[in-house]
Enzyme design. Structure first.
Site, short mmCIF file in Angstrom:
data_model
loop_
_atom_site.label_atom_id
_atom_site.label_comp_id
_atom_site.label_asym_id
_atom_site.label_seq_id
_atom_site.Cartn_x
_atom_site.Cartn_y
_atom_site.Cartn_z
N PRO A 186 -20.28 10.46 9.56
CA PRO A 186 -19.02 10.75 10.48
C PRO A 186 -17.70 11.09 9.80
O PRO A 186 -17.11 10.50 9.45
CB PRO A 186 -18.69 9.67 11.51
N THR B 278 0.71 -1.35 -0.05
CA THR B 278 -0.10 0.01 -0.01
C THR B 278 0.94 1.12 0.08
O THR B 278 2.05 1.24 0.45
CB THR B 278 -0.75 -0.13 1.39
N ASP B 279 0.30 2.32 -0.38
CA ASP B 279 1.07 3.63 -0.35
C ASP B 279 1.24 4.16 1.11
O ASP B 279 2.00 4.80 1.26
CB ASP B 279 0.33 4.70 -1.28
N GLU B 280 0.28 3.49 1.76
CA GLU B 280 0.58 3.91 3.48
C GLU B 280 1.87 3.63 4.08
O GLU B 280 2.05 4.37 5.01
CB GLU B 280 -0.81 3.26 4.09
N SER C 55 2.49 -2.87 9.89
CA SER C 55 2.27 -4.03 9.50
C SER C 55 2.57 -4.50 8.20
O SER C 55 3.31 -5.27 7.69
CB SER C 55 0.89 -4.75 10.03
N LYS C 56 2.13 -3.37 7.18
CA LYS C 56 2.16 -3.76 5.86
C LYS C 56 3.37 -3.36 5.37
O LYS C 56 4.04 -4.19 4.55
CB LYS C 56 1.07 -2.99 5.17
N TYR D 164 -1.65 -0.42 11.32
CA TYR D 164 -1.89 -0.99 9.98
C TYR D 164 -0.83 -1.07 8.90
O TYR D 164 -0.13 -1.86 8.41
CB TYR D 164 -3.40 -0.55 9.28
N SER D 165 -0.45 0.39 8.66
CA SER D 165 0.69 0.47 7.40
C SER D 165 1.96 0.12 8.31
O SER D 165 2.78 -0.37 7.27
CB SER D 165 0.73 2.27 7.40
P1 NAD Z 1 -10.42 -6.61 2.55
O1 NAD Z 1 -10.32 -6.65 4.15
O2 NAD Z 1 -11.56 -6.46 2.05
O3 NAD Z 1 -10.30 -8.25 2.29
C1 NAD Z 1 -9.18 -9.01 3.29
C2 NAD Z 1 -9.41 -10.40 2.73
O4 NAD Z 1 -8.38 -11.12 3.31
C3 NAD Z 1 -10.65 -11.07 3.45
O5 NAD Z 1 -11.37 -11.84 2.51
C4 NAD Z 1 -10.30 -11.86 4.49
O6 NAD Z 1 -11.31 -13.00 4.84
C5 NAD Z 1 -8.86 -12.47 3.98
N1 NAD Z 1 -8.10 -12.41 5.06
C6 NAD Z 1 -7.99 -11.96 6.33
N2 NAD Z 1 -7.08 -12.53 7.09
C7 NAD Z 1 -6.76 -13.80 6.52
C8 NAD Z 1 -5.92 -14.69 6.81
N3 NAD Z 1 -5.22 -14.86 8.07
N4 NAD Z 1 -5.82 -15.81 6.00
C9 NAD Z 1 -6.51 -15.77 4.93
N5 NAD Z 1 -7.15 -14.81 4.49
C10 NAD Z 1 -7.48 -13.76 5.34
O7 NAD Z 1 -9.07 -5.76 2.02
P2 NAD Z 1 -8.83 -5.27 0.53
O8 NAD Z 1 -9.42 -3.70 0.83
O9 NAD Z 1 -9.60 -5.92 -0.31
O10 NAD Z 1 -7.39 -5.08 0.63
C11 NAD Z 1 -6.74 -6.16 0.03
C12 NAD Z 1 -5.15 -6.07 0.10
O11 NAD Z 1 -4.95 -4.76 -0.63
C13 NAD Z 1 -4.72 -5.97 1.52
O12 NAD Z 1 -3.45 -6.66 1.29
C14 NAD Z 1 -4.48 -4.52 1.46
O13 NAD Z 1 -3.38 -4.18 2.59
C15 NAD Z 1 -4.18 -3.97 0.25
N6 NAD Z 1 -4.43 -2.38 -0.07
C16 NAD Z 1 -5.77 -2.08 0.02
C17 NAD Z 1 -6.18 -0.62 -0.52
C18 NAD Z 1 -7.66 -0.22 -0.25
O14 NAD Z 1 -7.91 0.65 -0.47
N7 NAD Z 1 -8.49 -1.17 0.21
C19 NAD Z 1 -5.12 0.16 -0.75
C20 NAD Z 1 -3.88 -0.45 -0.95
C21 NAD Z 1 -3.68 -1.48 -0.59
P1 TYD Z 2 -10.59 4.78 4.86
O1 TYD Z 2 -11.55 4.48 3.98
O2 TYD Z 2 -10.61 4.26 6.56
O3 TYD Z 2 -9.16 4.51 4.17
P2 TYD Z 2 -7.51 4.88 4.87
O4 TYD Z 2 -7.50 5.14 6.39
O5 TYD Z 2 -6.88 3.65 4.54
O6 TYD Z 2 -7.02 5.95 4.04
O7 TYD Z 2 -10.38 6.33 5.18
C1 TYD Z 2 -10.18 7.41 4.00
C2 TYD Z 2 -10.21 8.72 4.81
O8 TYD Z 2 -11.45 8.91 5.29
C3 TYD Z 2 -9.25 8.85 5.84
O9 TYD Z 2 -8.60 10.15 5.89
C4 TYD Z 2 -10.27 8.55 7.16
C5 TYD Z 2 -11.48 9.27 6.59
N1 TYD Z 2 -12.66 8.78 7.40
C6 TYD Z 2 -13.72 9.54 7.79
O10 TYD Z 2 -13.51 10.73 7.91
N2 TYD Z 2 -14.74 9.13 8.42
C7 TYD Z 2 -14.92 7.71 8.31
O11 TYD Z 2 -16.22 7.25 8.95
C8 TYD Z 2 -14.17 6.82 7.81
C9 TYD Z 2 -14.36 5.64 8.06
C10 TYD Z 2 -13.01 7.25 7.23
#
Ligand code: NAD
Ligand code: TYD
Length: 341
Positions: free
Chosen positions: A205, A125-127, A153-154, A150-151
């Site tokens: 919120p 992730t970019d985080e 751990s990633k 989170y970031s």
């Molecule tokens: P998500 O939370 O929607 O899905 C995560 C999936 O992982 C779920 O299906 C869950 O059941 C599975 N999972 C969790 N723990 C597990 C384990 N121990 N063993 C097997 N499966 C497990 O997440 P997402 O938003 O689809 O993100 C997917 C990936 O992309 C993640 O690695 C996240 O860090 C990365 N990512 C997401 C975003 C975003 O905007 N959503 C941005 C950058 C990177």
């Molecule tokens: P989020 O979707 O949780 O992604 P990330 O924290 O990984 O960027 O949040 C996106 C942005 O929105 C972040 O700046 C936090 C803000 N946010 C709110 O203001 N209210 C909310 O209820 C949530 C979930 C996020």
């Protein structure tokens, strides 16, 4: 090719599995997922009866099982998405993030090494880069300065993957992408949460002053980049993926209100997230140049489609947000709304 997608029942994973089935119909996709609150087989209903998609319920922390599945299905490449993915949850309970994101990645890397895997795509992730000031954008050379559990751990997982390439010669490619949006995103992240709240006429919120900036990427554009990175990425390299759509949170929220026909009086400014990153912006030049990637969606059109999808798929989001999740969510939601900014 036989590909293992971890986390294939989550938001990005389920979109990716469907994308791969369309783009590479000859591939076998093994979907390895623990089915946490964020993983739902419902997301893959369209693939029922598809013999080239195999679902395996499993935990990436279970070494024996992971290795068995890699061998059993003759897996040549892993696309690793399984993770605990929500920053707010990592603040409430960081341990699960270390266990799944760090140790789980380590288990997968070890198992991949043991079976002589051809390619390991680490979806990061970019985080990992931390927070930006008002100008500039993250490049692959930016220092890694994660700020949430989170970031952090990633970042650990991302660096472990690169270390396996450097030390053991495992063929690893890392991608770092910005905030995704689109269909099947669990309604705890900003965009789907706000849509669902609008549809319930519940307060929205907004953390702090709402002027934080995220760089939005349509999930299908993320999927196209992941396939290119898998096929064309160079061993040991990292690739930034970003949609070039920087938006303030408050503007996103107002855009959702407009699209759902709800009043701005639903906006409620609440206490800021602890350690809240102010701004993310991605420079995807290297990915465009080296992988030939380009996003296909504009943000405004993508948001229109996404809001429409949530309006038309109420059963999906009602179902995935019922039960244990509902209790967690309601308690967090009440707490947030009671803490005015
Ligand atoms: P998500 O939370 O929607 O899905 C995560 C999936 O992982 C779920 O299906 C869950 O059941 C599975 N999972 C969790 N723990 C597990 C384990 N121990 N063993 C097997 N499966 C497990 O997440 P997402 O938003 O689809 O993100 C997917 C990936 O992309 C993640 O690695 C996240 O860090 C990365 N990512 C997401 C975003 C975003 O905007 N959503 C941005 C950058 C990177
Ligand atoms: P989020 O979707 O949780 O992604 P990330 O924290 O990984 O960027 O949040 C996106 C942005 O929105 C972040 O700046 C936090 C803000 N946010 C709110 O203001 N209210 C909310 O209820 C949530 C979930 C996020």
């Amino acid at each position: 090719m036989n590909v293992l997608v971890t986390g294939g029942c989550g938001f990005i994973g389920s979109n990716l599995v469907k994308y791969l089935r369309k783009q590479r119909p000859q591939w076998k996709i093994v979907n390895f997922d623990k089915l946490t609150y964020a993983g739902n087989l419902e997301n893959l209903k369209d693939l029922e009866g598809d013999a080239q998609h195999v679902f395996v319920k499993g935990d990436v922390n279970n070494r024996e099982h992971v290795e068995h599945v890699l061998r059993q299905h003759g897996i040549e490449a892993v696309m690793h998405l399984a993770a605990e993915s929500h920053v707010d949850r990592s603040i409430l309970g960081p341990e699960a993030f270390t266990v799944t994101n760090v140790l789980g990645t380590q288990v997968l890397l070890e198992a991949s090494r043991a079976v002589g895997l051809k390619r390991f795509l680490m979806v990061s992730t970019d985080e990992v880069y931390g927070s930006l000031g008002p100008t500039g954008a993250f490049t692959e050379e930016s220092p890694l300065q994660p700020s949430s559990p989170y970031s952090a751990s990633k970042t650990a997982a991302d660096l472990l993957a690169l270390a396996y390439a450097h030390t053991f010669g495992l063929d690893v490619v890392v991608t770092r992408c910005s905030n995704n949006y689109g269909r099947y995103q669990f309604p705890e992240k900003l965009i789907p949460l706000m849509v669902v709240n609008c549809l319930h006429d519940k307060p929205l919120p907004v953390y702090g002053d709402g002027a934080q900036i995220r760089d939005w990427l349509h999930v299908e554009d993320h999927c196209s980049a992941l396939l290119l990175a898998l096929e064309r990425g160079k061993k040991g390299q990292t690739y930034n993926i970003g949609g070039g759509a920087e938006r303030k949170n408050i503007d996103i929220v107002k855009g959702i209100l407009k699209r759902t026909g709800k009043p701005e009086t639903l906006i409620k400014y609440v206490q800021d997230r602890p350690g809240h990153d102010r701004r993310y912006a991605i420079d995807p030049t290297k990915t465009k140049r080296e992988l030939g990637w380009a996003p296909a969606h504009t943000f405004e059109q993508g948001l229109d489609d996404t809001v429409t999808w949530y309006l038309e798929n109420r059963t999906w989001w009602e179902r995935v947000t019922s039960g244990a999740y509902r209790q967690y969510f309601d308690s967090q939601y009440k707490q947030r709304l009671s803490s005015a900014a």
